[in-house]
Scaffold this motif. Structure first.
Motif, mmCIF file in Angstrom:
data_model
loop_
_atom_site.group_PDB
_atom_site.id
_atom_site.type_symbol
_atom_site.label_atom_id
_atom_site.label_comp_id
_atom_site.label_asym_id
_atom_site.label_seq_id
_atom_site.Cartn_x
_atom_site.Cartn_y
_atom_site.Cartn_z
ATOM 1 N N ILE A 14 0.843 -1.205 0.000
ATOM 2 C CA ILE A 14 0.000 0.000 0.000
ATOM 3 C C ILE A 14 0.874 1.249 0.000
ATOM 4 C CG2 ILE A 14 -1.644 1.344 1.384
ATOM 5 C CD1 ILE A 14 -2.829 -1.400 2.270
ATOM 6 N N LYS A 15 1.912 1.248 0.818
ATOM 7 C CA LYS A 15 2.822 2.399 0.878
ATOM 8 C C LYS A 15 3.490 2.627 -0.477
ATOM 9 C CE LYS A 15 6.856 4.076 3.388
ATOM 10 N NZ LYS A 15 7.884 3.755 4.386
ATOM 11 N N LEU A 16 3.964 1.553 -1.103
ATOM 12 C CA LEU A 16 4.611 1.678 -2.418
ATOM 13 C C LEU A 16 3.627 2.159 -3.479
ATOM 14 C CD1 LEU A 16 6.835 -1.521 -2.409
ATOM 15 C CD2 LEU A 16 7.629 0.844 -2.502
ATOM 16 N N HIS A 17 2.402 1.670 -3.445
ATOM 17 C CA HIS A 17 1.410 2.111 -4.429
ATOM 18 C C HIS A 17 1.022 3.578 -4.219
ATOM 19 C CE1 HIS A 17 0.913 -2.089 -5.653
ATOM 20 N NE2 HIS A 17 0.363 -1.597 -6.743
ATOM 21 N N LYS A 18 0.952 4.018 -2.973
ATOM 22 C CA LYS A 18 0.670 5.442 -2.722
ATOM 23 C C LYS A 18 1.788 6.309 -3.287
ATOM 24 C CE LYS A 18 -2.348 5.083 1.266
ATOM 25 N NZ LYS A 18 -2.583 5.413 2.669
ATOM 26 N N SER A 19 3.020 5.881 -3.081
ATOM 27 C CA SER A 19 4.166 6.612 -3.623
ATOM 28 C C SER A 19 4.140 6.596 -5.151
ATOM 29 C CB SER A 19 5.455 5.987 -3.098
ATOM 30 O OG SER A 19 6.573 6.598 -3.665
ATOM 31 N N PHE A 20 3.777 5.445 -5.707
ATOM 32 C CA PHE A 20 3.678 5.315 -7.160
ATOM 33 C C PHE A 20 2.586 6.232 -7.702
ATOM 34 C CE2 PHE A 20 3.605 1.958 -10.777
ATOM 35 C CZ PHE A 20 4.618 2.631 -11.430
ATOM 36 N N ASN A 21 1.486 6.355 -6.976
ATOM 37 C CA ASN A 21 0.419 7.275 -7.384
ATOM 38 C C ASN A 21 0.907 8.715 -7.392
ATOM 39 O OD1 ASN A 21 -1.742 5.586 -7.978
ATOM 40 N ND2 ASN A 21 -2.359 5.419 -5.842
ATOM 41 N N GLN A 22 1.747 9.079 -6.418
ATOM 42 C CA GLN A 22 2.300 10.434 -6.393
ATOM 43 C C GLN A 22 3.181 10.676 -7.622
ATOM 44 O OE1 GLN A 22 1.381 12.889 -4.280
ATOM 45 N NE2 GLN A 22 -0.066 11.336 -3.565
ATOM 46 N N LEU A 23 3.929 9.645 -8.023
ATOM 47 C CA LEU A 23 4.733 9.773 -9.238
ATOM 48 C C LEU A 23 3.841 9.945 -10.469
ATOM 49 C CD1 LEU A 23 7.548 7.095 -8.741
ATOM 50 C CD2 LEU A 23 7.754 9.578 -8.580
ATOM 51 N N ALA A 24 2.732 9.230 -10.503
ATOM 52 C CA ALA A 24 1.816 9.336 -11.649
ATOM 53 C C ALA A 24 1.192 10.724 -11.715
ATOM 54 C CB ALA A 24 0.731 8.266 -11.552
ATOM 55 N N ILE A 25 0.865 11.295 -10.567
ATOM 56 C CA ILE A 25 0.324 12.662 -10.532
ATOM 57 C C ILE A 25 1.387 13.643 -11.021
ATOM 58 C CG2 ILE A 25 -0.434 14.511 -8.970
ATOM 59 C CD1 ILE A 25 -1.808 12.262 -7.309
ATOM 60 N N ARG A 26 2.617 13.436 -10.576
ATOM 61 C CA ARG A 26 3.717 14.304 -11.020
ATOM 62 C C ARG A 26 3.940 14.152 -12.526
ATOM 63 N NH1 ARG A 26 9.645 13.335 -9.531
ATOM 64 N NH2 ARG A 26 10.612 15.040 -10.640
ATOM 65 N N LYS A 27 3.792 12.935 -13.021
ATOM 66 C CA LYS A 27 3.974 12.693 -14.451
ATOM 67 C C LYS A 27 2.930 13.460 -15.257
ATOM 68 C CE LYS A 27 4.910 8.563 -16.555
ATOM 69 N NZ LYS A 27 4.574 7.186 -16.993
ATOM 70 N N THR A 28 1.704 13.521 -14.761
ATOM 71 C CA THR A 28 0.651 14.277 -15.448
ATOM 72 C C THR A 28 1.063 15.737 -15.588
ATOM 73 O OG1 THR A 28 -1.039 12.797 -14.542
ATOM 74 C CG2 THR A 28 -1.789 14.917 -15.388
ATOM 75 N N ASP A 29 1.566 16.307 -14.511
ATOM 76 C CA ASP A 29 2.005 17.704 -14.556
ATOM 77 C C ASP A 29 3.163 17.895 -15.530
ATOM 78 O OD1 ASP A 29 0.071 18.316 -12.663
ATOM 79 O OD2 ASP A 29 1.462 18.133 -10.971
ATOM 80 N N LEU A 30 4.090 16.935 -15.533
ATOM 81 C CA LEU A 30 5.239 17.040 -16.439
ATOM 82 C C LEU A 30 4.820 16.883 -17.895
ATOM 83 C CD1 LEU A 30 7.928 15.040 -14.429
ATOM 84 C CD2 LEU A 30 7.741 17.528 -14.697
ATOM 85 N N LEU A 31 3.851 16.022 -18.141
ATOM 86 C CA LEU A 31 3.349 15.870 -19.513
ATOM 87 C C LEU A 31 2.680 17.158 -19.987
ATOM 88 C CD1 LEU A 31 1.879 12.263 -19.390
ATOM 89 C CD2 LEU A 31 3.811 13.041 -20.768
ATOM 90 N N LYS A 32 1.935 17.780 -19.103
ATOM 91 C CA LYS A 32 1.284 19.043 -19.465
ATOM 92 C C LYS A 32 2.315 20.136 -19.719
ATOM 93 C CE LYS A 32 -2.988 18.210 -16.915
ATOM 94 N NZ LYS A 32 -3.783 18.620 -15.732
ATOM 95 N N ALA A 33 3.416 20.101 -18.947
ATOM 96 C CA ALA A 33 4.463 21.113 -19.105
ATOM 97 C C ALA A 33 5.435 20.761 -20.232
ATOM 98 C CB ALA A 33 5.229 21.272 -17.803
ATOM 99 N N ASN A 34 5.343 19.547 -20.763
ATOM 100 C CA ASN A 34 6.202 19.081 -21.849
ATOM 101 C C ASN A 34 7.677 19.096 -21.448
ATOM 102 O OD1 ASN A 34 6.645 17.991 -24.355
ATOM 103 N ND2 ASN A 34 6.757 19.958 -25.400
#
Length: 162
Positions: A14-34
């Motif tokens: 659960i802890k690893l998946h929560k951290s992985f979710n934070q990375l996915a949220i960060r990835k969304t922002d990075l994709l938007k920022a290109n």
């Protein structure tokens, strides 16, 4: 063997998946920022998370197998449901709660990855449209019919002797 190892493995997952979710949220922002350099770094972090999740899941499977073997149920499927049938009410409730949390985190991750996939697909479409604008096209720039091949001399288009 106690159920404690299984609970610890689920908590770590659960802890690893929560951290992985934070990375996915960060990835969304990075994709938007290109920001391709930051996305590359993030992909490396994601690969590390995937390895850790995979190893923790193997540890969980091993703990479940050991628990079932110690309980005399070695031939049964290694699932949380099978384990909860062999534990007391406190462990059963905790395992059910952890299972629910893990399923929720995986569902969030799946949803976020779907969004990121759509963003990547749209970016690729934009790139393809941009490249199409710069590619030269073979167009006839003259008015009128395209040039036809001249007929060979001495032969008519229609042979009347046939």
């Amino acid at each position: 063997m106690s159920v404690r190892n299984i609970i610890e493995s689920l908590e770590k997952l659960i802890k690893l998946h929560k951290s992985f979710n934070q990375l996915a949220i960060r990835k969304t922002d990075l994709l938007k920022a290109n920001d391709t350099e930051a996305i590359t770094e993030l992909l490396i972090q994601e690969q590390k998370h995937m390895k850790a999740i995979s190893q923790t899941d193997k540890d969980r499977e091993g703990a479940v197998a050991e628990f079932l073997h110690a309980s005399g149920k070695a031939g049964q499927p290694a699932s949380i449901h099978t384990v909860t049938e062999l534990t007391g009410p406190i462990e059963t409730e905790k395992l059910a709660r952890l299972k629910g949390e893990l399923i929720e985190e995986v569902a969030k991750l799946k949803e976020r990855n779907s969004l990121n996939q759509q963003l990547i697909y749209q970016s690729l479409q934009f790139i393809n449209v941009s490249l199409d604008m710069f590619r030269p096209r073979n167009q006839n720039l003259n008015y009128g019919n395209p040039v036809k091949k001249p007929a060979k001399s001495g032969m008519a288009m229609f042979d009347s002797k046939a």
